[in-house]
Design a protein around this motif. Structure first.
Motif, short mmCIF file in Angstrom:
data_model
loop_
_atom_site.label_atom_id
_atom_site.label_comp_id
_atom_site.label_asym_id
_atom_site.label_seq_id
_atom_site.Cartn_x
_atom_site.Cartn_y
_atom_site.Cartn_z
N SER A 97 0.81 -1.23 0.00
CA SER A 97 -0.05 0.07 -0.14
C SER A 97 0.76 1.25 0.08
O SER A 97 0.43 2.17 -0.81
CB SER A 97 -0.82 0.06 1.28
OG SER A 97 -2.01 -0.69 1.35
N LEU A 98 1.98 1.33 0.77
CA LEU A 98 2.56 2.27 0.89
C LEU A 98 3.39 2.83 -0.17
O LEU A 98 3.78 3.92 -0.62
CB LEU A 98 3.55 2.21 2.31
CG LEU A 98 2.70 2.45 3.60
CD1 LEU A 98 3.55 1.90 4.74
CD2 LEU A 98 2.28 3.90 3.66
N ALA A 99 3.92 1.67 -0.88
CA ALA A 99 4.85 1.78 -2.10
C ALA A 99 4.01 2.30 -3.14
O ALA A 99 4.55 3.58 -3.84
CB ALA A 99 5.25 0.19 -2.44
N ARG A 100 2.82 2.03 -3.12
CA ARG A 100 1.80 2.65 -4.26
C ARG A 100 1.75 4.19 -3.75
O ARG A 100 1.66 5.18 -4.78
CB ARG A 100 0.42 2.17 -4.36
CG ARG A 100 0.50 1.01 -5.49
CD ARG A 100 -1.06 0.47 -5.54
NE ARG A 100 -1.26 -0.31 -4.68
CZ ARG A 100 -2.37 -0.30 -3.83
NH1 ARG A 100 -3.04 0.78 -3.91
NH2 ARG A 100 -2.56 -0.92 -2.78
N ALA A 101 1.36 4.37 -2.57
CA ALA A 101 1.17 5.86 -2.18
C ALA A 101 2.48 6.88 -2.46
O ALA A 101 2.40 7.79 -2.75
CB ALA A 101 0.85 5.75 -0.91
N ALA A 102 3.75 6.07 -2.10
CA ALA A 102 4.86 6.68 -2.26
C ALA A 102 5.06 7.24 -3.74
O ALA A 102 5.50 8.34 -3.78
CB ALA A 102 5.92 5.84 -1.81
N ASP A 103 4.66 6.28 -4.65
CA ASP A 103 5.32 6.55 -6.03
C ASP A 103 4.32 7.74 -6.59
O ASP A 103 4.70 8.64 -7.42
CB ASP A 103 4.85 5.25 -6.75
CG ASP A 103 5.98 4.28 -7.01
OD1 ASP A 103 6.90 4.56 -6.29
OD2 ASP A 103 5.82 3.50 -7.59
N ARG A 104 3.03 7.59 -5.91
CA ARG A 104 2.03 8.76 -6.66
C ARG A 104 2.64 10.15 -5.90
O ARG A 104 2.44 11.12 -6.59
CB ARG A 104 0.58 8.50 -6.14
CG ARG A 104 -0.24 8.37 -7.13
CD ARG A 104 -1.66 8.50 -6.64
NE ARG A 104 -2.02 8.41 -5.38
CZ ARG A 104 -2.15 7.22 -4.64
NH1 ARG A 104 -1.95 5.98 -5.32
NH2 ARG A 104 -2.40 7.33 -3.14
N ALA A 105 3.22 10.11 -4.87
CA ALA A 105 3.68 11.46 -4.02
C ALA A 105 5.05 11.69 -4.71
O ALA A 105 5.62 12.77 -4.32
CB ALA A 105 3.51 11.08 -2.63
N GLU A 106 5.58 10.71 -5.38
CA GLU A 106 7.20 11.01 -5.78
C GLU A 106 8.18 10.86 -4.43
O GLU A 106 8.91 11.73 -4.61
CB GLU A 106 7.43 12.06 -6.69
CG GLU A 106 6.47 11.90 -8.10
CD GLU A 106 6.82 13.05 -9.06
OE1 GLU A 106 7.54 13.98 -8.84
OE2 GLU A 106 6.20 13.06 -10.06
N ALA A 107 7.48 10.20 -3.48
CA ALA A 107 8.47 9.90 -2.53
C ALA A 107 9.11 8.74 -2.23
O ALA A 107 8.80 7.76 -3.11
CB ALA A 107 7.33 10.12 -1.20
#
Ligand SMILES: NC(=O)c1ccc[n+]([C@@H]2O[C@H](COP(=O)([O-])OP(=O)(O)OC[C@H]3O[C@@H](n4cnc5c(N)ncnc54)[C@H](OP(=O)(O)O)[C@@H]3O)[C@@H](O)[C@H]2O)c1
Length: 322
Positions: A97-107
């Protein structure tokens, strides 16, 4: 830097939050679960169950972090073994979940992991040594590591080991002693300062040798990984020395000026833990800090220095070192 820290109310997480916000001036946001910190903790919080993927995506989108540090775990071996689906979702599912969220935030995503990905017969394992976990916790951590590294555009794994130090948000530890090194130094110091003897567990079926670290120093290394855009891949966040349980206990007595004669050796108390003997525990999880030295230009402190800093943190109530 804007840092989204999961498990920020936990032992290691409270150090990550403190080092990031107080020492380095980061703006920190923590999803909190059951325990809600009192007062003004110096970071923003929101009630969130990390198993709720939709809520996680919305929360990360809203905060828009530069880095996500994932230190949350289901810290309950009995629950992990009883409910394998919950265990998988708690470790691997939250990382995905956090990997997907990180990619969207470019984090960048930094997963906090463990020396228990090794099997206990791989002393001196470095960041490139293939893991070979012997219990479910190690398997879930190894699977989470691969998920982070393969799913997120920019990812790092920060393996911490045999962690001592302050819990900056809670006064008590969940266990006095277990099959690992966690809580060992704290429990020894608390017992001996109260004038009570302490029996160190020693047995072939527990973690007898490891590379001790200090939670705030692990957090400092994690900060360097976060701050260096090129720092991706696996890192070892631990001290330079490997020691046995009793050796660490004796060193703690020396550094904290406590009476070493108050220490004894005993077999693990299986009745009290319900864990030792129920699943395999790696014997020697000492780590090498080879790649971490090179990539971060970082020299890990020795165990005496880390214990001395822990003593300073206990007496001053503030971060020591660096
Ligand atoms: N401690 C060690 O000696 C050690 C050694 C090696 C590696 N590590 C690694 O360090 C990391 C942190 O470990 P720790 O010992 O600091 O753990 P901890 O003190 O038990 O903290 C766990 C944190 O996760 C939170 N959490 C649990 N379930 C959650 C959920 N469903 N949603 C949101 N938050 C949830 C907890 O909040 P609540 O309490 O409110 O539920 C707590 O803040 C882990 O990745 C672990 O593998 C630790």
């Amino acid at each position: 830097m804007r840092a989204y820290v999961t498990g920020g109310t936990g032992f290691v997480g409270s150090n990550i939050v403190k080092v990031f916000s107080e020492r380095h001036g980061a703006t920190v946001h923590c999803p909190v679960h059951r325990f809600v910190p009192a007062g003004t903790p110096g970071f923003s919080t929101e009630r969130l169950d990390l198993l709720d993927d939709g809520a996680v995506q919305a929360s990360v989108d809203e905060f828009d972090p530069d880095v996500i540090v994932h230190s949350m775990i289901l810290n309950d071996f009995a629950a992990m073994y009883t409910d394998r689906d919950l265990a998988w979702r708690s470790y691997v599912g939250t990382t995905e979940s956090l990997a997907r969220a990180a990619d969207r935030a470019e984090a960048k995503l930094i997963l906090v992991s463990t020396d228990w990905v090794f099997d206990g017969t791989q002393p001196g394992a470095d960041e490139d040594t293939p893991p070979n976990p012997v219990n479910l916790y190690g398997v879930l951590k190894m699977a989470s590591e691969r998920t982070a590294l393969l799913s997120a555009e920019r990812a790092a794994v920060a393996r911490v080991s045999a962690v001592s130090g302050m819990h900056w948000l809670r006064d008590s530890t969940p266990r006095v002693q277990d099959g690992g090194f966690g809580y060992l130094v704290t429990s020894i110091v608390e017992a001996l300062e109260a004038g009570e003897a302490f029996a160190v567990w020693e047995a072939d079926n527990i973690n007898m040798v490891a590379s001790p670290s200090l939670a705030s120093e692990c957090a400092e290394v994690i900060w360097r990984i976060a701050a260096d855009a090129s720092a991706t891949g696996v890192f070892h966040c631990c001290g330079a020395d490997s020691v046995g349980r009793m050796e660490l206990a004796r060193l703690a007595c020396e550094v904290f000026d406590l009476d070493v004669a108050m220490l004894a050796s005993t077999a693990p108390d299986t009745g009290a833990t319900g864990a030792v003997g129920e699943f395999p525990i790696p014997y020697d999880t000492s780590l090498a800090v080879r790649r971490t030295r090179e990539v971060l230009n970082y020299e890990p402190p020795g165990v005496r220095e880390l214990l001395a800093r822990f003593r300073t943190e206990r007496s001053t109530g503030d971060l020591a070192g660096r």
